[in-house]
Design a protein around this motif. Structure first.
Motif, PDB file in Angstrom:
ATOM      1  N   GLU A 169       0.736  -1.159  -0.002  1.00  0.00           N
ATOM      2  CA  GLU A 169      -0.210  -0.032  -0.136  1.00  0.00           C
ATOM      3  C   GLU A 169       0.888   1.111   0.047  1.00  0.00           C
ATOM      4  N   ILE A 170       1.876   1.320   0.823  1.00  0.00           N
ATOM      5  CA  ILE A 170       2.890   2.523   0.891  1.00  0.00           C
ATOM      6  C   ILE A 170       3.463   2.623  -0.525  1.00  0.00           C
ATOM      7  N   HIS A 173       1.230   4.442  -2.729  1.00  0.00           N
ATOM      8  CA  HIS A 173       0.960   5.466  -2.478  1.00  0.00           C
ATOM      9  C   HIS A 173       1.904   6.668  -2.650  1.00  0.00           C
ATOM     10  N   ILE A 209       2.422  14.818  -3.774  1.00  0.00           N
ATOM     11  CA  ILE A 209       3.407  14.447  -2.808  1.00  0.00           C
ATOM     12  C   ILE A 209       4.807  15.133  -3.182  1.00  0.00           C
ATOM     13  N   HIS A 284      -3.264   5.281  10.628  1.00  0.00           N
ATOM     14  CA  HIS A 284      -2.830   6.468  10.240  1.00  0.00           C
ATOM     15  C   HIS A 284      -1.668   6.466   9.388  1.00  0.00           C
ATOM     16  N   LEU A 286      -0.571   6.149   6.294  1.00  0.00           N
ATOM     17  CA  LEU A 286      -0.087   7.034   5.030  1.00  0.00           C
ATOM     18  C   LEU A 286      -0.259   8.538   5.446  1.00  0.00           C
ATOM     19  N   PRO A 287      -1.147   8.828   6.418  1.00  0.00           N
ATOM     20  CA  PRO A 287      -0.861  10.385   6.644  1.00  0.00           C
ATOM     21  C   PRO A 287       0.370  10.826   6.982  1.00  0.00           C
ATOM     22  N   THR A 290       3.124  10.713   4.440  1.00  0.00           N
ATOM     23  CA  THR A 290       3.044  11.876   3.619  1.00  0.00           C
ATOM     24  C   THR A 290       3.483  13.031   4.097  1.00  0.00           C
ATOM     25  N   ALA A 333      -1.426  16.778   4.173  1.00  0.00           N
ATOM     26  CA  ALA A 333      -1.206  15.079   4.293  1.00  0.00           C
ATOM     27  C   ALA A 333      -2.403  14.521   4.215  1.00  0.00           C
ATOM     28  N   GLU A 334      -3.272  14.569   5.151  1.00  0.00           N
ATOM     29  CA  GLU A 334      -4.654  14.145   5.339  1.00  0.00           C
ATOM     30  C   GLU A 334      -5.630  14.371   4.191  1.00  0.00           C
ATOM     31  N   CYS A 337      -4.534  12.236   1.295  1.00  0.00           N
ATOM     32  CA  CYS A 337      -4.762  10.571   1.683  1.00  0.00           C
ATOM     33  C   CYS A 337      -6.350  10.556   1.824  1.00  0.00           C
TER      34      CYS A 337
END
Length: 593
Positions: A169-170, A173, A209, A284, A286-287, A290, A333-334, A337
């Motif tokens: 997943e990372i 992303h 990003i 949490h 990914l946020p 990021t 970042a949120e 995501c």
């Protein structure tokens, strides 16, 4: 550039003008009159997973013949968590045989490198890698590199499967949004045709990003568990250390600012282990990832590439100020995501007390916990080749064709065969023995826990030998340990051909870093570091500089003798060196000469 704009390095200007990493790659690859590409294009090609190199063994003889450098390309895969199928591994071997130098190399970040790819074969090499459903995108360059993760298929509690899923997943992303990679290398991957697209865009695709110029330098992410730090989590720009309660993964300690590269001539350059920043829940990740990348993107040094890694940003700001910047970027970042603002707590909490307690290289036979077995096979310095009686490449071809459906690559440059039946053990071990390939029970611990970077002849940064030198050093170390009655000691020996630290020498029990070459003998000289540990949680220190290759073991001998005579019960070699202190060890070594 106006006087008001901050100074930027040459590479930054190349990235900004590249239109999403396109530059003139396509036209230069189509030029059959040259065997190499221009310097600006080499910088962009890194983002696509390839470095232009030349065979440094051939420089002098070619110069005498009036010839230029023997150019070729190293092509690196991006393989999150090191997961690879039998068909993919066999495909890599085929590509190496048909388009490369006939060998492949498992890297210290769980990927595969092919060497000796000439310019005329570069497009076909990368295209075919995509045909077997792998990729080279972002395997190099100023972006997030291959996401590392514990490769062991231990399924008793599902923790490692969760880590592998998160690594995937990372990786998705943080992959750049530019379509340049697809345009240049893939296009009609089903037909293999290289149809020209209408034309590149005039502006790069929006990338929330990375922006227009991507990151100031490379960025590495790794996931580990406290009781199994097999990927050296503290060596990453962003380490994610899983925290568990019982058999439940409750979240991650976020570690920031690791990095092994350094320039000894510059006092403001240094290797570093990551610092403990905060604890976040698993959902949490990914946020927070990021936000950290955004801070590095906007505040990392873009004028001096030797100061551009995130470790220097944290060093200059201080960890509290860096953490405040990350909190400041959390709303952005949120939004990227797609989660509500305020999803992550403010201020970010302190890290969980949990930390690394154990290291495991996962070699040998192990039950997976689902009725199957896996086998970890040591591969010296990651090099897959046939040479004399040692026919590893042929053995792996047969294993993947007849016995193994899938595998995992490790951060120690080894390979794990997964999902095996118990009855396969005997034929697999017999096949390996018939091809001169040793299993872990047939090699010393000194060899088991050692590895090296490629260095000469292909790496342009190499000062000394590494991959070709370390096996001989280990031969001598083995003999010394047998003589001292210490053949079973477990400690890491890592060698690099330059200070950039690709083989992570600076937290090893023994680090050997290429420093110079004797002008008369041509022998490499190394800096010897002592005092790291198997856990990967402590930096070592310089014990002696400018040690000739032939004197490395002689230099270590008095320290090993003192270790034998004065160690505490159960104390490891690196722990002993750290307790005694490098200055005392230098005095001890001097007194025994």
């Amino acid at each position: 550039m106006s006087a008001d704009e901050p100074k930027k390095s040459k590479v930054e200007l190349i990235k900004e003008a590249s239109i999403g990493l396109r530059g003139s790659i396509t036209s230069e690859l189509a030029d059959a009159e040259t065997d190499h590409v221009a310097d600006a294009t080499t910088k962009l090609l890194k983002f696509h997973g390839t470095y232009q190199q030349d065979d440094r063994d051939l420089r002098k003889p070619r110069r005498k013949q009036g010839l230029g450098k023997a150019y070729s390309f190293m092509v690196r895969n991006r393989i999150p968590g090191g997961k690879i199928t039998a068909a993919q591994f066999l495909g890599e071997l085929d590509i190496a045989d048909q388009l490369g130098n006939g060998t492949i190399r498992i890297t210290t970040r769980q990927s595969i490198q092919l060497h000796g790819v000439v310019k005329g074969n570069l497009w076909s090499t990368i295209h075919r890698i995509n045909e077997i459903k792998l990729s080279t995108q972002s395997a190099c360059g100023d972006v997030t590199r291959n996401v590392c993760c514990c490769p062991a298929p231990l399924r008793q509690n599902g923790l490692r499967d969760q880590l592998q899923q998160l690594a995937d997943e990372i990786a998705v992303h943080v992959r750049p949004k530019t379509k340049a990679y697809h345009e240049i290398w893939i296009r009609d991957v089903e037909t293999g045709e290289r149809e020209q697209v209408v034309g590149p865009p005039t502006e790069p695709e929006p990338d929330p990003i990375y922006g227009k110029a991507y990151l100031p330098r490379k960025f590495k992410i790794g996931l580990a568990l406290c009781d199994d730090n097999c990927i050296d989590v503290y060596d990453n720009d962003l380490g994610l250390l899983g925290v568990t309660e019982g058999e439940q993964l409750i979240g991650f300690n976020v570690l920031t600012g690791g990095g092994m590269g350094t320039t000894p001539s510059k006092k403001n350059c240094f290797p570093a282990l990551a610092k403990r920043l905060t604890f976040v829940k698993t959902e949490h990740l990914l946020p927070i990832i990021t936000a950290i990348i955004l801070v590095q993107r906007d505040f990392g040094n873009r004028a001096d590439r030797s100061q551009a890694r995130m470790k220097y940003l944290i060093h200059n700001l201080g960890l509290p100020a860096f953490k405040a910047k990350v909190e400041e970027y959390l709303p952005q970042a949120e939004a990227i995501c797609g989660v509500p603002e305020g999803t992550l707590p403010r201020p970010l909490p302190e890290p969980h007390p949990a930390d690394v307690t154990r290291h495991d290289d996962h070699l040998g036979w192990h039950e997976q916990g689902d009725g199957k077995w896996f086998m970890g096979l040591p591969i010296e310095n990651g090099r897959v080749k046939d040479e004399g009686e040692y026919r590893l490449k042929t053995a792996l071809r047969k294993l993947f064709a007849e016995h193994v459906s899938n595998a995992r690559l490790t951060a120690q440059q080894n390979i794990i065969f997964c999902d095996l039946d118990a009855q396969q053990r005997e034929p697999i071990e017999r096949l390996l023995a018939e091809h001169g390939v040793d299993t872990v029970d047939k090699i010393s611990n000194a060899r088991r826990f050692s590895f090296a970077c490629p260095a000469l002849p292909t790496c342009g940064l190499a000062v000394t030998e590494s991959e070709r030198a370390l096996p001989g050093v280990i031969d001598e170390v083995e003999a010394e340990l047998r003589e001292l009655g210490l053949p079973e000691e477990q400690f890491t020996i890592r060698m690099t051909g330059c200070p950039n630290g690709c083989a992570r020498p600076y937290n090893a029990d023994v680090g050997l870093v290429g420093r110079s070459v004797d002008g008369k003998t041509g022998q490499g000289r190394y800096t010897v570091f002592l005092g790291g540990n198997l856990l990967g949680t402590r930096m070592n220190q310089i014990f002696k500089d400018q040690v000739p290759r032939s004197e490395i073991v002689e230099t270590l001998r008095p320290v090993l003798l003192h270790f034998k005579e004065h160690r505490h019960a159960g104390e490891g070699f690196g722990d002993f060196c750290d307790r005694i202190g490098v200055e005392a060890l230098v005095e001890i070594a001097g007194s025994t000469v």
